[in-house]
Enzyme design. Structure first.
Site, PDB file in Angstrom:
ATOM      1  N   GLY A 224      -8.776  -9.093   0.580  1.00  0.00           N
ATOM      2  CA  GLY A 224      -8.124  -9.946   1.568  1.00  0.00           C
ATOM      3  C   GLY A 224      -7.116 -10.949   1.036  1.00  0.00           C
ATOM      4  O   GLY A 224      -6.057 -10.584   0.533  1.00  0.00           O
TER       5      GLY A 224
ATOM      6  N   LYS B 128     -16.710 -18.789   3.705  1.00  0.00           N
ATOM      7  CA  LYS B 128     -18.133 -18.797   4.048  1.00  0.00           C
ATOM      8  C   LYS B 128     -19.033 -18.056   3.073  1.00  0.00           C
ATOM      9  O   LYS B 128     -18.750 -16.928   2.698  1.00  0.00           O
ATOM     10  CB  LYS B 128     -18.318 -18.205   5.438  1.00  0.00           C
ATOM     11  CG  LYS B 128     -17.754 -19.089   6.531  1.00  0.00           C
ATOM     12  CD  LYS B 128     -18.129 -18.547   7.882  1.00  0.00           C
ATOM     13  CE  LYS B 128     -17.792 -19.566   8.969  1.00  0.00           C
ATOM     14  NZ  LYS B 128     -18.149 -19.047  10.292  1.00  0.00           N
TER      15      LYS B 128
ATOM     16  N   GLY C  65     -12.279  -4.698   2.394  1.00  0.00           N
ATOM     17  CA  GLY C  65     -13.711  -4.419   2.513  1.00  0.00           C
ATOM     18  C   GLY C  65     -14.246  -3.553   1.380  1.00  0.00           C
ATOM     19  O   GLY C  65     -15.353  -3.776   0.887  1.00  0.00           O
TER      20      GLY C  65
ATOM     21  N   ARG D  25       0.830  -1.213   0.000  1.00  0.00           N
ATOM     22  CA  ARG D  25       0.000   0.000   0.000  1.00  0.00           C
ATOM     23  C   ARG D  25       0.864   1.264   0.000  1.00  0.00           C
ATOM     24  O   ARG D  25       0.479   2.289  -0.571  1.00  0.00           O
ATOM     25  CB  ARG D  25      -0.933   0.007   1.213  1.00  0.00           C
ATOM     26  CG  ARG D  25      -2.142  -0.895   1.022  1.00  0.00           C
ATOM     27  CD  ARG D  25      -3.062  -0.866   2.236  1.00  0.00           C
ATOM     28  NE  ARG D  25      -4.306  -1.573   1.959  1.00  0.00           N
ATOM     29  CZ  ARG D  25      -5.237  -1.840   2.872  1.00  0.00           C
ATOM     30  NH1 ARG D  25      -5.050  -1.470   4.135  1.00  0.00           N
ATOM     31  NH2 ARG D  25      -6.328  -2.480   2.543  1.00  0.00           N
TER      32      ARG D  25
END
Ligand code: 3PG
Ligand code: MG
Length: 408
Positions: free
Chosen positions: A359, A202, A382, A36
């Site tokens: 992620g 998930k 996110g 980053r």
């Protein structure tokens, strides 16, 4: 897309508040992944090169508490990150221990043209997260213009990501610009056919994302633990595999929605199976219809990886979020690596636009050694997910972007 870029910013002699994402992984006071930091260097050099003064605004971690004293945890100070950024920039970066008030004002007043100053963690003030007007005013006082180069924080409607863009002349930094252009090419007005690969553990965390994607892409590949939930919903016995059995109905709904929208859902037909969740355990490749009660599917199998790669060859665009298996444990990285290599080869050849983010995805593509060969890799977590969910990001909206095209 309509937002101003650095090309329109008359930076010379100006105090430019630049919102960046300095929320980098750290261990023992040292930055462990500076991706980053490297991404924002072009924006900083652009402004300093024109003789502008760069005043960096950023958050770090998630400080708790009401007052500045409670929230100003030294472990969440931006000082060590600013030092690492200075090293990468090749220029000293001054530091102010508060992002507003006298400390900040004095530090800004001391700047020469071409200098860089980093202000302390904006989240040391609760009003940052509340997008409070008085706090926005206190920040705005420090600058003549505002640049947002933090796409990865643009899903937050905070003072430094959203509020400032409303009160100062606002511009997208170089990384923000590149990110928005890449995302537009991937889902806004993509070349078709478009494949999305969505993996991860998930289904429950990615319901909105899957729901949005089936109406936008031509082919949706589901991998990782999420695939087991879909397989189980189709009546497959997944043994001891990670699986959200209570979401079978939801999985069937998504399949129905996909069918109605003409989106093909691709699930693994075979897997790498093991009884143990660890690196290099005894394992076997077998059909998903042949999983024993005490076995887990830990990766898509060789036939599935081959089929996905073959399908990819007929695609023009790929958007990828989440690995196809438990890629951090060998050999359950095999399918992810194989498909990543195919995506990289097709991108290099010029037949595929490939955009990946979120992620674990960047880590998986780095692990496959192909991160540099993809069209664009987002460092956002996110924010990338919310963008894939079709949500408007407050930080982007505030820059005056008209928005990605809605459903094609
Ligand atoms: C990130 O690291 O994903 C961004 O910096 C946003 O951080 P947050 O989730 O704490 O808002
Ligand atoms: Mg986050």
């Amino acid at each position: 897309m309509s937002f101003k870029t650095l090309d329109q910013l008359p930076a010379t002699g100006k105090r430019v508040l630049v919102r960046v994402d300095l929320n980098v992984p750290m261990e023992n006071g040292h930055v462990t992944d500076g991706t980053r930091l490297d991404r924002i260097l072009p924006t900083l050099r652009d402004i300093t090169g024109k003789g502008g003064k760069v005043i960096l605004l950023a958050h770090f971690g998630r400080p708790k508490g009401e007052t500045f004293e409670e929230r100003a945890n030294p472990a969440e100070s931006l000082k060590p990150v600013a030092d690492e950024l200075a090293r990468r920039l090749g220029q000293p970066i001054a530091f102010a221990a508060n992002c507003i008030g006298e400390v900040a004002e004095k530090a800004v007043a001391a700047m020469q043209n071409g200098d860089v100053l980093c202000l302390e963690n904006t989240r040391f003030h609760k009003a940052e997260e509340k997008n409070g007007e008085a706090f926005i005013t206190a920040l705005a006082k420090l600058g003549d213009a505002y640049v947002n180069d933090a796409f990865s924080a643009a899903h937050r409607a905070h003072a430094s990501t959203e509020g400032l863009a409303r009160v100062l002349p606002a511009y997208a930094g170089r990384t923000m610009e590149a990110e928005l252009n890449a995302l537009h090419a991937a889902l806004g007005q993509p070349k078709r056919p478009v494949m999305a690969i969505v993996g991860g553990a998930k289904v429950s965390t990615k319901l909105d994302l899957l729901g949005n994607l089936v109406s936008r892409v031509d082919c949706l590949v589901i991998g990782g633990g999420m695939a087991n939930t879909f397989l189980a919903a189709r009546g497959v016995n997944v043994g001891k595999s990670l699986c959200e059995h209570d979401l079978a109905g939801t999985a069937r709904e998504i399949e129905k929605k996909a069918k109605a929208a003409g989106c093909e859902i691709v699930l693994p037909t075979d897997g790498l199976l093991s009884k143990e969740f660890r690196a290099n355990p005894p394992h076997r490749a077998a059909s998903v219809n042949d999983v024993a009660a005490d076995e887990m599917i830990l990766d898509a199998g060789p036939a599935s990886a081959k089929a996905i790669a073959a399908k990819l060859a007929s695609m023009k665009t790929l958007v990828w979020n989440g690995p196809l298996g438990a890629f951090e444990l060998a050999p359950f990285d095999t399918a992810t690596v194989a498909v990543a290599k195919e995506a990289a080869a097709l991108t290099t050849k010029g037949s595929l636009v490939s955009v990946a983010g979120g992620g674990d995805t960047v880590a998986a593509l780095n692990h496959a050694g192909v991160a540099d060969d993809m069209t664009y890799i987002s460092t956002a977590g996110g924010a990338f997910l919310e963008w894939m969910e079709g949500k408007e990001l407050p930080g982007v909206k505030a820059l005056g972007q008209v928005g990605r095209d809605t459903k094609q």
